[in-house]
Design an enzyme around this catalytic site. Structure first.
Site, PDB file in Angstrom:
ATOM      1  CG  HIS B  72      45.695  67.746  27.520  1.00  0.00           C
ATOM      2  ND1 HIS B  72      44.662  66.871  27.248  1.00  0.00           N
ATOM      3  CD2 HIS B  72      46.000  68.302  26.334  1.00  0.00           C
ATOM      4  CE1 HIS B  72      44.371  66.899  25.959  1.00  0.00           C
ATOM      5  NE2 HIS B  72      45.182  67.758  25.386  1.00  0.00           N
ATOM      6  CE1 TYR B 337      50.649  62.233  24.744  1.00  0.00           C
ATOM      7  CE2 TYR B 337      49.659  60.632  26.215  1.00  0.00           C
ATOM      8  CZ  TYR B 337      49.527  61.584  25.235  1.00  0.00           C
ATOM      9  OH  TYR B 337      48.278  61.896  24.762  1.00  0.00           O
TER      10      TYR B 337
END
Lengths: 181, 361
Positions: B72, B337
């Site tokens: 993203h 992440y």
């Protein structure tokens, strides 16, 4: 001038062995956590942070104990280079015990993350949020962890060398309070 | 620090074979310790799915775009406030659910792997939000406009990335691979059925964003309630995307120029039989929902220097009163992440060097 002793003070020995367990557990927890994407990652991370703060508190106590108690001398016939290696590696181990929790704490602060110990205790941030600072601290935390582990292996090998090969009183000075006669 | 002591009576010297045997024993102990460490850190196990290997798969599929998130990467920062109405305060002791206002920093994004993707490259949008409570605890959540996740485990997700990414031999996607993957993963059917009907939206603000993963709310009495949550837009003028490469940021700017944009935060309470450990499964049938308040977005800024840039929207950064569920994707997202964040934070200078988002790859 204090009289030479042959053994570390009982409190010094207790701190040494308790912290040895904690630090070794911590290095394995850290290594396992960053190599896992399973629930283990979260579980280990939640163990890593409070354990790190506990080590930070204990090492402060330990430094005070170290400078206020009498430390047994190294054998007089120990080659100078080995004596120097012993001295430097001990300084390095103390420095790493102090620095690693502080770097971890600073690194979480630099990421802008709340520094949480468990689900509701939050420590203050100790550095301002900044990505460059985070990147440097995060790498330092990893590289110094490897240095820490290697130093502990050298320390372990040296201690066993004293106890099993040289057969002097160095290993005994940390293992027990009285000499075996 | 350490003084030398006077010589003391030595034990009888060891014979050479004795000495060698003891040295070998020490060597063996050190080797075992080092081996245990290498096992734990994954060095001896190249097949283990580690956070770094998850991010490697994204980099292999999408190329490395220094400074950007590894997934993203195309997005825009937004800021605003969450206005809690207090309706969820009986479900969770988190301050964010008490009546009042909590500042938020969010990020709206296009869920592809390339920061230069056209806005219509995926029929999905994502919305990540960070709520900062008065007590300093935070709630971070990364939501997507899909109702369910394609798969339920990190392993299947990585296999999906590999199946849809370029073949290492040819450098091009292998058209035979995705059908083979989906044949082996029937759990992806609900997602596939949804994605068939999904079209890229013309606006970020007309989309509903779903937590997809389940979480557990804990109230002051310790009562635990599994939930999923959604941001449901107040804007009702959803429209198909225009025939252009870039339109989402302009649409957002135009709308914010005429006023704040709002979403309702809707909590869906799990029924006892609902799976909390499988984000690929919808919670079907009647469900109790709670409207917890309104997320108000009143400003946006570029992700190259905006406040959202340095936030890792780790879904397991949670305040007291919200906990992760037994969904295995949560720990995997958190771990991956962190690996992406570690890489991109050391590349921020290169990000500044990029002239504009519109640059072609």
């Amino acid at each position: 001038m204090s009289t030479p002793v042959k053994h570390f003070a009982p409190l010094a020995r207790l701190l040494h062995w308790v912290m040895a367990l904690m630090v070794i557990a911590m290095l394995f927890i850290g290594a396992g956590m960053v190599a896992s994407v399973s629930e283990r990652h979260e579980w280990l991370l939640n163990l890593h942070k409070p354990l790190g703060i506990a080590i930070l508190l204990l090492v402060i106590v330990r430094i005070i104990v170290r400078v206020t108690t009498v430390t047994p001398p190294l054998p007089a016939d120990l080659p100078a280079v080995q004596a120097l290696a012993a001295k430097l590696s001990h300084y390095l181990l103390y420095a790493l015990m102090l620095a690693m929790p502080l770097i971890g704490w600073a690194m979480i602060s630099a990421a802008g993350d709340p520094v949480m110990l468990g689900s509701s205790v939050r420590l203050p941030s100790i550095v301002a949020a900044n990505p460059d600072t985070f990147a440097v601290l995060r790498k330092a935390h990893a590289y110094l962890a490897y240095l820490f582990f290697l130093t502990i292996l050298a320390h372990l090998a040296a201690a066993l060398f004293h106890g099993w090969v040289r057969r002097d009183e160095v290993l005994d000075s940390m293992l027990r309070g009285k000499s075996r006669d | 620090m350490i003084d030398r002591e006077l010589p003391y009576p030595r034990k009888p010297p060891l014979s050479n074979p004795e000495k060698l045997a003891r040295l070998a024993g020490i060597g063996l102990i050190v080797l075992i310790a080092a081996g245990a460490f290498a096992y734990v850190n994954g060095s001896l196990d190249p097949q283990r799915l580690t956070p770094a290997r998850v991010v490697d798969v994204f980099e292999r599929n999408n190329g490395v775009h220094p400074g950007y998130r590894r997934n993203h990467p195309k997005g825009i920062c937004v800021a605003g406030v969450f206005e809690s109405n207090g309706a969820a305060a009986s479900l969770s002791k988190a301050e964010v659910f008490a009546s009042g206002r909590t500042p938020v920093i969010g990020r709206l994004a296009v869920p592809t792997g390339n920061p230069y993707s056209p806005d219509s490259a995926a029929p999905l949008r994502s919305f990540a939000v960070q709520f900062t409570q008065p007590n300093g605890q935070q709630w971070r959540t990364g939501m997507n406009s899909m109702p369910v996740f394609p798969v339920g485990t990190p392993e299947a997700f990585i296999d999906l990335q590999i199946a849809t990414g370029p073949d290492p031999k040819t450098g091009k996607p292998d058209p035979a691979k995705p059908p083979a993957f989906f044949a082996a993963h029937p759990e992806a059917q609900p997602f596939l059925a949804w994605v068939k009907t999904a079209k890229p939206s013309a606006s970020f603000v007309t989309e509903t964003y779903n937590s997809v993963n389940a979480f557990v709310l804990v109230n002051a009495d310790g009562k635990r309630q599994p939930v999923r949550w959604s941001l449901v837009p107040e804007a009702t003028d959803a429209a198909p995307a225009p025939d252009a490469k870039e339109y989402l940021n302009k649409d957002l700017n135009d709308r914010l120029a005429s006023g704040p944009q709002r979403w309702k935060l809707i909590l869906t309470l799990a029924n006892p039989q609902d799976p909390t450990n499988d984000a690929s499964k919808a919670w079907s049938g009647e469900h109790k929902t709670v409207d917890a308040g309104t997320l108000v977005v009143d400003a946006d800024s570029s992700q190259l220097n905006g406040d959202c840039r340095d936030i890792n929207y780790d879904p397991l950064i949670l305040p007291s009163g919200i906990e992760g569920s037994d969904d295995p994707l949560l720990a995997a997202r958190s771990a991956a992440y962190a690996a992406s964040y570690m890489r991109r934070t050391s590349e921020v200078d290169q990000l500044k060097a990029e002239p504009a988002l519109e640059k072609q790859p």
